[in-house]
Design a protein around this motif. Structure first.
Motif, PDB file in Angstrom:
ATOM      1  N   GLY A  28      79.034 -89.050 -58.881  1.00  0.00           N
ATOM      2  CA  GLY A  28      79.035 -90.187 -59.538  1.00  0.00           C
ATOM      3  C   GLY A  28      79.660 -91.963 -59.073  1.00  0.00           C
ATOM      4  N   VAL A  29      79.324 -92.395 -59.762  1.00  0.00           N
ATOM      5  CA  VAL A  29      80.634 -93.917 -59.380  1.00  0.00           C
ATOM      6  C   VAL A  29      80.135 -94.887 -60.637  1.00  0.00           C
ATOM      7  N   ALA A  30      81.122 -95.763 -61.419  1.00  0.00           N
ATOM      8  CA  ALA A  30      80.559 -96.501 -62.296  1.00  0.00           C
ATOM      9  C   ALA A  30      82.869 -97.268 -62.398  1.00  0.00           C
ATOM     10  N   LEU A  74      93.758 -90.805 -64.151  1.00  0.00           N
ATOM     11  CA  LEU A  74      93.424 -89.976 -64.801  1.00  0.00           C
ATOM     12  C   LEU A  74      92.636 -88.693 -64.097  1.00  0.00           C
ATOM     13  N   LYS A  75      92.535 -87.450 -64.004  1.00  0.00           N
ATOM     14  CA  LYS A  75      91.498 -86.690 -63.928  1.00  0.00           C
ATOM     15  C   LYS A  75      91.603 -85.423 -64.855  1.00  0.00           C
ATOM     16  N   VAL A  89      85.922 -85.591 -63.663  1.00  0.00           N
ATOM     17  CA  VAL A  89      85.615 -86.842 -63.795  1.00  0.00           C
ATOM     18  C   VAL A  89      87.234 -87.642 -63.604  1.00  0.00           C
ATOM     19  N   MET A  90      87.557 -88.746 -62.500  1.00  0.00           N
ATOM     20  CA  MET A  90      88.442 -89.106 -61.600  1.00  0.00           C
ATOM     21  C   MET A  90      88.654 -90.745 -62.070  1.00  0.00           C
ATOM     22  N   ILE A 106      85.715 -94.918 -62.163  1.00  0.00           N
ATOM     23  CA  ILE A 106      85.404 -93.869 -62.544  1.00  0.00           C
ATOM     24  C   ILE A 106      84.033 -93.222 -61.416  1.00  0.00           C
ATOM     25  N   ILE A 107      85.793 -92.271 -61.102  1.00  0.00           N
ATOM     26  CA  ILE A 107      84.041 -90.851 -59.603  1.00  0.00           C
ATOM     27  C   ILE A 107      84.081 -89.778 -60.558  1.00  0.00           C
TER      28      ILE A 107
END
Length: 278
Positions: A28-30, A74-75, A89-90, A106-107
């Motif tokens: 997912g990408v944001a 951040l992971k 979430v990364m 955000i991935i």
């Protein structure tokens, strides 16, 4: 937000759908500015139902922590308690020309497959440990049985030697009995030739012949018994040898199984490491 910052975010927004497509929806990408989400494409198996243009961020979320603490990256790995399955979430900060954070990419990625792999690896390791323990126990028992079988084989072999020695003794006794019978016959002939004076000697000679005949008959019976024992002993010895060979083959097969188990254990550890680094 000034126009330069908006231009940077617009360019990122144009690229992110291509990234999502390149990964075939597996991630997912944001995109977010410092206050709200601007774009969101969920993963196939992970949808947070993120609302766009609706501040503020959820407190404690990856993007919230990254923006507040001004982190470059951040992971976060989350367990299944929150959404029913583990996920990662990364968040990566987006900077403007002044090195200021103006937003974040955000991935998100489901770790359900990773968890499944780890569970499989754990179950495999447990099964292998049980198999290895069982193989070691069987090996120890096989070695003990092999020792007992060797002792039995040696005992059977010694019994055969003793039987052969008994046969030689019986043969010697039989020879003596034959000679005794011959002497008794000669004595009877001499007693008959002497006549009345040799009658008592003839009685003794007849008793000697009867004793020799009885000895010969007894020896024949003993020979039959000894032959039966010898035959049974030979059969037992052959069977014990076959058992010994069978145990040796089982021990060898278990040794191969133990080696294969060690290889499986190494593969299971590797699978666990791969799942950990998934």
């Amino acid at each position: 937000m000034n126009s330069d910052n908006q231009t940077i975010l617009d360019k990122v927004a144009a690229v992110l759908p291509l990234v999502h497509r390149a990964f075939d929806g597996e991630i997912g990408v944001a995109l977010a500015d410092n206050e709200k989400f601007l774009l969101y494409h969920p993963a196939k198996d992970l949808d947070f139902r993120t609302k766009l243009n609706t501040p503020p961020f959820k407190e404690g979320s990856a993007v919230d922590i990254l923006i507040r603490k001004k982190l470059p990256y951040l992971k976060m790995d989350m367990d299944e308690q929150l959404h029913g399955f583990p996920y990662r979430v990364m968040a990566v900060a987006i900077y403007n020309d002044n090195k200021e954070i103006i937003g974040a990419i955000i991935i998100s990625q489901s770790l359900d497959q990773q968890a499944t792999l780890k569970n499989m690896a754990g179950n495999l390791l447990n099964s292998i440990s049980t198999l290895a323990s069982t193989a070691e126990e069987i090996t120890a028992q096989s070695e003990e049985m092999a020792g007992i079988t060797r002792t039995l084989a040696e005992t059977a072999k010694d019994s055969q030697k003793q039987i052969l020695e008994t046969n030689r003794v019986l043969g010697f006794i039989k020879e003596i009995a034959n000679q005794t019978n011959l002497l008794g016959l000669n004595a009877a002939i001499e007693a008959a030739r002497v006549g009345e004076q040799g009658r008592g000697f003839g009685v003794v000679a007849e008793e000697i012949r009867k004793l020799a005949a009885n000895s010969t008959e007894s020896i024949s019976k003993i020979n039959v018994i000894i032959s039966g024992i010898q035959s049974d002993s030979a059969v037992n010895y052959n069977q014990i040898e076959q058992v010994e060979v069978g145990i040796s083959q089982v021990t060898e097969a278990i040794a191969h199984m133990a080696a294969a188990t060690q290889e499986l254990r190494a593969m299971a550890h590797l699978l666990d490491e791969k799942a950990e680094n998934f």
